[in-house]
Design a protein around this motif. Structure first.
Motif, short mmCIF file in Angstrom:
data_model
loop_
_atom_site.label_atom_id
_atom_site.label_comp_id
_atom_site.label_asym_id
_atom_site.label_seq_id
_atom_site.Cartn_x
_atom_site.Cartn_y
_atom_site.Cartn_z
N ILE A 32 0.83 -1.21 0.00
CA ILE A 32 0.00 0.00 0.00
C ILE A 32 0.87 1.25 0.00
CG2 ILE A 32 -1.72 1.28 1.35
CD1 ILE A 32 -2.79 -1.56 2.15
N SER A 33 2.04 1.18 0.58
CA SER A 33 2.98 2.29 0.48
C SER A 33 3.34 2.55 -0.98
CB SER A 33 4.25 2.01 1.30
OG SER A 33 3.95 1.89 2.67
N GLY A 34 3.44 1.46 -1.76
CA GLY A 34 3.68 1.62 -3.19
C GLY A 34 2.52 2.31 -3.87
N VAL A 35 1.29 1.97 -3.47
CA VAL A 35 0.10 2.64 -4.00
C VAL A 35 0.14 4.13 -3.65
CG1 VAL A 35 -2.42 2.79 -3.81
CG2 VAL A 35 -1.30 0.55 -3.98
N ILE A 36 0.54 4.44 -2.42
CA ILE A 36 0.64 5.83 -1.99
C ILE A 36 1.65 6.59 -2.85
CG2 ILE A 36 1.44 7.32 -0.10
CD1 ILE A 36 0.23 5.24 1.83
N ILE A 76 -8.31 15.40 -0.92
CA ILE A 76 -8.65 14.19 -0.16
C ILE A 76 -9.31 14.59 1.15
CG2 ILE A 76 -7.73 12.16 1.01
CD1 ILE A 76 -5.53 12.02 -1.02
N LYS A 77 -10.50 14.06 1.38
CA LYS A 77 -11.17 14.28 2.66
C LYS A 77 -10.40 13.48 3.72
CE LYS A 77 -15.67 14.15 2.82
NZ LYS A 77 -17.06 13.60 2.86
N THR A 78 -9.92 14.16 4.75
CA THR A 78 -8.98 13.56 5.68
C THR A 78 -9.40 13.78 7.13
OG1 THR A 78 -7.23 14.11 4.08
CG2 THR A 78 -6.53 13.45 6.30
N VAL A 97 -1.28 15.39 2.39
CA VAL A 97 -1.60 14.18 3.16
C VAL A 97 -0.50 13.14 3.03
CG1 VAL A 97 -3.25 12.30 3.46
CG2 VAL A 97 -4.07 14.59 2.88
N LEU A 98 -0.13 12.84 1.79
CA LEU A 98 0.83 11.77 1.55
C LEU A 98 2.25 12.23 1.84
CD1 LEU A 98 -0.77 10.29 -1.69
CD2 LEU A 98 -1.28 9.81 0.72
N GLY A 99 2.52 13.52 1.66
CA GLY A 99 3.83 14.05 2.04
C GLY A 99 4.06 13.97 3.54
N LEU A 100 3.03 14.29 4.33
CA LEU A 100 3.13 14.15 5.78
C LEU A 100 3.29 12.69 6.17
CD1 LEU A 100 0.49 16.75 7.01
CD2 LEU A 100 2.97 16.86 7.34
N TRP A 101 2.62 11.82 5.43
CA TRP A 101 2.72 10.39 5.73
C TRP A 101 4.16 9.90 5.56
CZ3 TRP A 101 4.35 6.24 2.87
CH2 TRP A 101 4.08 4.97 3.40
N ILE A 102 4.81 10.23 4.43
CA ILE A 102 6.17 9.74 4.22
C ILE A 102 7.14 10.43 5.17
CG2 ILE A 102 6.68 11.37 2.35
CD1 ILE A 102 7.94 7.72 2.70
N LEU A 103 6.89 11.69 5.50
CA LEU A 103 7.74 12.37 6.49
C LEU A 103 7.67 11.66 7.83
CD1 LEU A 103 9.53 14.76 7.36
CD2 LEU A 103 7.43 16.06 7.79
N PHE A 104 6.47 11.23 8.21
CA PHE A 104 6.29 10.50 9.47
C PHE A 104 7.08 9.20 9.46
CE2 PHE A 104 3.90 7.38 12.02
CZ PHE A 104 4.00 7.99 13.27
N GLN A 105 7.16 8.53 8.30
CA GLN A 105 7.91 7.27 8.22
C GLN A 105 9.40 7.53 8.49
OE1 GLN A 105 5.59 4.80 7.87
NE2 GLN A 105 4.25 6.57 7.58
#
Length: 230
Positions: free
Chosen positions: A144-148, A160-162, A176-184
């Motif tokens: 799913i990270s690949g999908v992201i 994106i409704k978040t 949304v997705l930039g914050l997600w990868i930063l968190f990783q």
């Protein structure tokens, strides 16, 4: 908490990504089977079908009574196991919201290949960082990270409704997705090696696999970065 709830992508096509739903159904079915097992059997099931770095690399081997498939096959089977309900729900929510767009960009057969390759790349990324680990890695997070990663290249500006804490807001995908990868990456920085828990490097490896794979694998005429189709 930062969770995608729905995307209002103006470039979204009419076709529906049914294979995303198939993957969701498969993960739910396997999780329900896990719950049906007695505790000892459930643990054995995870060790048999989870991706254990030291076993994948041949450093160690599972007892004959535990091993069910070749070690390299666990790079795939591990994608369908989950450790908890929240683990499952979080992964499936990302796949539900983003998967159909990526599937539509790739076409159904290529989406299966893309999903599997992203998950395998994710598992190998984690295993390469901790090659001696005896802890099974499970979950669809890497795929799913690949999908992201693919979605971020395809539709970075799609709203994106978040769910942010207790509030529902519309944010562009890149936020949304930039914050997600930063968190990783932040999680990798503070995590203690060899302590188990979340396989952060699998998330990162899967993400970059998706970013790389979507470029050559997308269907002809599918643009990147929300560019209009001419």
């Amino acid at each position: 908490m930062l969770l995608p709830l729905h995307d209002d992508n103006p470039l979204k096509r009419i076709r529906f990504g049914y294979l995303s739903v198939v993957f969701i159904a498969a993960c739910v079915a396997v999780f329900m089977y896990q719950l049906s097992l007695p505790p000892g059997e459930a643990t054995r099931f995870v060790f048999a079908f989870g991706a254990i770095p030291s076993v994948v690399f041949g450093v160690k081997s599972l007892p004959a009574e535990v091993a069910q498939v070749p070690a390299n096959v666990t790079l795939v089977t591990s994608m369908f196991l989950h450790g908890s309900l929240m683990h499952l729900v979080g992964n499936m929510l990302f796949l539900w919201v983003l998967g159909d767009n990526v599937e539509d960009a790739l076409g159904h057969p290529r989406f299966v290949v893309f999903y599997m390759l992203s998950g395998i790349a994710a598992a190998l990324s984690h295993a390469a960082i901790e090659p001696g680990s005896t802890v099974p890695m499970i979950g669809a997070s890497g795929a799913i990270s690949g999908v992201i990663g693919a979605y971020l290249l395809l539709h970075p500006r799609a709203p994106i409704k978040t769910l942010v804490l207790r509030f529902i807001v519309y944010l562009p995908a890149y936020a949304v997705l930039g914050l997600w990868i930063l968190f990783q990456f932040l999680s990798v920085a503070i995590a203690e090696p060899g302590q188990g828990g979340v396989a952060w490097w699998a998330h990162i490896g899967g993400f970059f696999a998706g970013v790389i794979l979507i470029v050559p694998m997308r269907q002809r005429g599918v643009p990147l970065f929300d560019r209009p189709v001419r």
